[in-house]
Design an enzyme around this catalytic site. Structure first.
Site, PDB file in Angstrom:
ATOM      1  N   GLU A 165       6.240 -52.090 -40.721  1.00  0.00           N
ATOM      2  CA  GLU A 165       6.518 -53.498 -40.999  1.00  0.00           C
ATOM      3  C   GLU A 165       5.515 -54.135 -41.957  1.00  0.00           C
ATOM      4  O   GLU A 165       4.791 -55.077 -41.586  1.00  0.00           O
ATOM      5  CB  GLU A 165       6.564 -54.301 -39.694  1.00  0.00           C
TER       6      GLU A 165
ATOM      7  N   GLU B  15      12.332 -49.227 -33.848  1.00  0.00           N
ATOM      8  CA  GLU B  15      11.985 -50.180 -32.788  1.00  0.00           C
ATOM      9  C   GLU B  15      13.194 -51.041 -32.472  1.00  0.00           C
ATOM     10  O   GLU B  15      13.869 -51.545 -33.383  1.00  0.00           O
ATOM     11  CB  GLU B  15      10.861 -51.145 -33.197  1.00  0.00           C
TER      12      GLU B  15
HETATM   13  C1  FCB Z   1       7.181 -55.520 -33.994  1.00  0.00           C
HETATM   14  C2  FCB Z   1       5.918 -54.701 -34.003  1.00  0.00           C
HETATM   15  C3  FCB Z   1       5.539 -54.131 -32.670  1.00  0.00           C
HETATM   16  C4  FCB Z   1       5.833 -55.076 -31.541  1.00  0.00           C
HETATM   17  C5  FCB Z   1       7.241 -55.612 -31.632  1.00  0.00           C
HETATM   18  C6  FCB Z   1       7.622 -56.542 -30.509  1.00  0.00           C
HETATM   19  O1  FCB Z   1       7.115 -56.471 -35.009  1.00  0.00           O
HETATM   20  O2  FCB Z   1       6.044 -53.629 -34.917  1.00  0.00           O
HETATM   21  O3  FCB Z   1       4.189 -53.758 -32.729  1.00  0.00           O
HETATM   22  O4  FCB Z   1       4.881 -56.072 -31.487  1.00  0.00           O
HETATM   23  O5  FCB Z   1       7.421 -56.262 -32.851  1.00  0.00           O
END
Ligand code: FCB
Length: 477
Positions: A178, A383
């Site tokens: 990210e 994620e």
């Molecule tokens: C993302 C991050 C991760 C976590 C999630 C909830 O932005 O990559 O580390 O904090 O959100």
């Protein structure tokens, strides 16, 4: 990534089957779980400095101890095996490897990750390593951090060190997690470390992170010996919805800053012309040097997709009370250089404990849109998950909302696959409750509960659901 009228469909399916080659994993990040912040030669990172600065983190929490995973990694690996995880996405703390951010290599740091990788392989779990999940060595920030082009070269050197040490065993390498957050929350809004609030710095950071990605991939491909290793980057795409006649312009602007500022250079070898125009009052982008775009555009085997919720935007009319619900902690600065006149509207619920709206249709839409934009590019959800306020009762954690969230997003992923998207797998965020950045320990994302006083781990109902999904390859009833 475009305006939609589909709204939130139900997505509560069961029985859907995932093919044998679909990878089920879970993810964590170094600063969020490891603790042991000063042990075995680890140097300070920007998150140590930031979290120890009064007022930056809810309750003054820090990652000093976190989940104590640095000492409990073996039992944590046993837990992963018990859940049946096929892959584990973790990140490497740069300041454990190079405490001063450059030069001297700390062998004890490399040894920790080497043991971790061996432990995963012994348990039949694929190691997916992220080189940068936000813990920049403080020494590099002192020299300008991501606003300084030199940081990209230091990152490439670090990538080579890690690639040489682990390159015979790691299955998938991810350069950055990210970069949107690193650049815009770190240097624009100030909600994340290093907490700077300068629009120009944020845009410089965007470019130097992109450059770091390209340089690191070149180095990894040079030193890694595992012939079938894969290479990737993880982006947090913004799925952007409209509201009124002004929305198409607002969508275009946020899409440029949030999505195309990264996919443009990384996958097409160019910065979008409209991004350069929208930000012309801040910079002429002369920090992009000849040849940079060729370096940044490197083939990747999978594009990592992080998805949690959607945003809805319009141009602010300058009069009515301003909404700023972009899902990120509001600390005064703006994460949108050159587009502070875009308004982020409060969206329809239901919401998670982060206040993020639950929109599984956004995930399906995103995956389909990416595969249309980049037809040859395999995708991986690196994620997806949700925070809720969990409690342990009689040794169990009943978390029906998280279970429902996961069911709906697995359904969305399945639907995208049915529509022809080349989606290779899915990593739940997160394996363990952990340090949720500016929110400290107040937000629990784990499918495993962590008691921060005793470090006892308790698998939540959502974790058992995931275990059953992995075992049967079908969404449980
Ligand atoms: C993302 C991050 C991760 C976590 C999630 C909830 O932005 O990559 O580390 O904090 O959100």
């Amino acid at each position: 990534m475009t305006e939609t009228t589909t709204g939130s469909k139900d997505y509560r399916d069961s029985g859907l089957e995932f093919p044998a080659d679909f990878l089920f994993g879970s993810a964590t990040a170094s600063y969020q779980i490891e603790g042991a912040a000063t042990e075995d030669g680890r140097g300070p990172s920007i998150w140590d400095t930031f979290s120890h600065t009064p007022g930056k983190i809810v309750n003054g929490d820090t990652g000093d101890v976190a989940d104590d995973h640095y000492h409990r990694w073996e039992s944590d690996l046993d837990l992963m095996k018990e859940l049946g995880l096929e892959a584990y996405r973790f990140s490497i703390a740069w300041p454990r490897i190079q405490p001063d951010g450059s030069g001297r290599v700390n062998e004890a740091g490399l040894a920790f990750y080497s043991r971790l990788v061996d432990g995963l392989l012994e348990r039949g779990i694929r190691p997916v390593a992220t080189l940068y999940h936000w813990d920049l060595p403080q020494a590099l920030e002192d020299a300008g951090g991501w606003t300084n082009r030199e940081t990209a070269y230091r990152f490439a050197e670090y990538a080579a060190v890690v690639g040489e040490a682990l390159g015979d065993r790691v299955h998938t390498w991810t350069t950055l997690n990210e970069p949107w957050c690193s650049a815009y929350l770190g240097y624009g809004s100030g909600a994340h470390a290093p907490g700077r609030t300068e629009p120009l710095a944020a845009l410089q950071a965007v470019h130097h992170l992109n450059l770091a990605h390209g340089l690191a991939l070149q180095e990894l491909r040079r030193v890694v010996t595992k012939a079938d290793a894969e290479y990737s980057v993880t982006l947090n795409f913004h799925v952007i919805r409209g509201h009124d006649d002004s929305s198409p312009e607002a969508i275009r602007r946020i899409d440029a800053l949030a999505n195309r500022a990264f996919t443009g250079p990384m996958l097409r070898g160019e910065y979008p012309a409209d991004l350069l125009e929208d930000t012309a009052a801040i910079t002429d982008w002369s920090f992009v040097q000849p040849g940079d775009l060729d370096v940044i555009r490197q083939p990747i085997d999978v594009l990592g997709v992080n998805y949690y919720s959607t945003v809805t935007v319009k141009m602010w009319d300058g009069e009515s009370p301003r909404q700023n619900a972009d899902g990120h902690k509001d600390v005064g600065g703006s994460p949108w250089p050159g587009s502070t006149d875009v308004e982020f509207l409060v969206q329809e619920g239901p919401y998670t404990a982060m206040g993020w709206n639950i929109a599984p249709d956004g995930l399906e839409e995103l995956l389909v849109s990416l595969s249309e934009q980049f037809p040859e590019q395999p995708l991986m959800i690196t994620e997806n998950g949700a925070a809720f306020d969990d409690v342990v009762e009689d040794g169990r954690v009943h978390d029906p909302e998280r279970l429902d969230y996961l069911r709906r997003h697995f359904t969305a992923a399945h639907r995208a696959k049915q529509r022809g998207v080349d989606l290779r797998g899915y990593f739940v965020w997160s394996l363990l409750d952990n340090f949720e950045w500016g929110y400290g320990y107040t937000k629990r994302f784990g499918i495993v509960h962590v008691d921060y006083d005793t470090q006892v781990r308790t698998v939540k109902d959502s974790g058992r659901f995931y275990q059953e999904l992995i075992r049967t390859r079908r969404l449980p009833e």
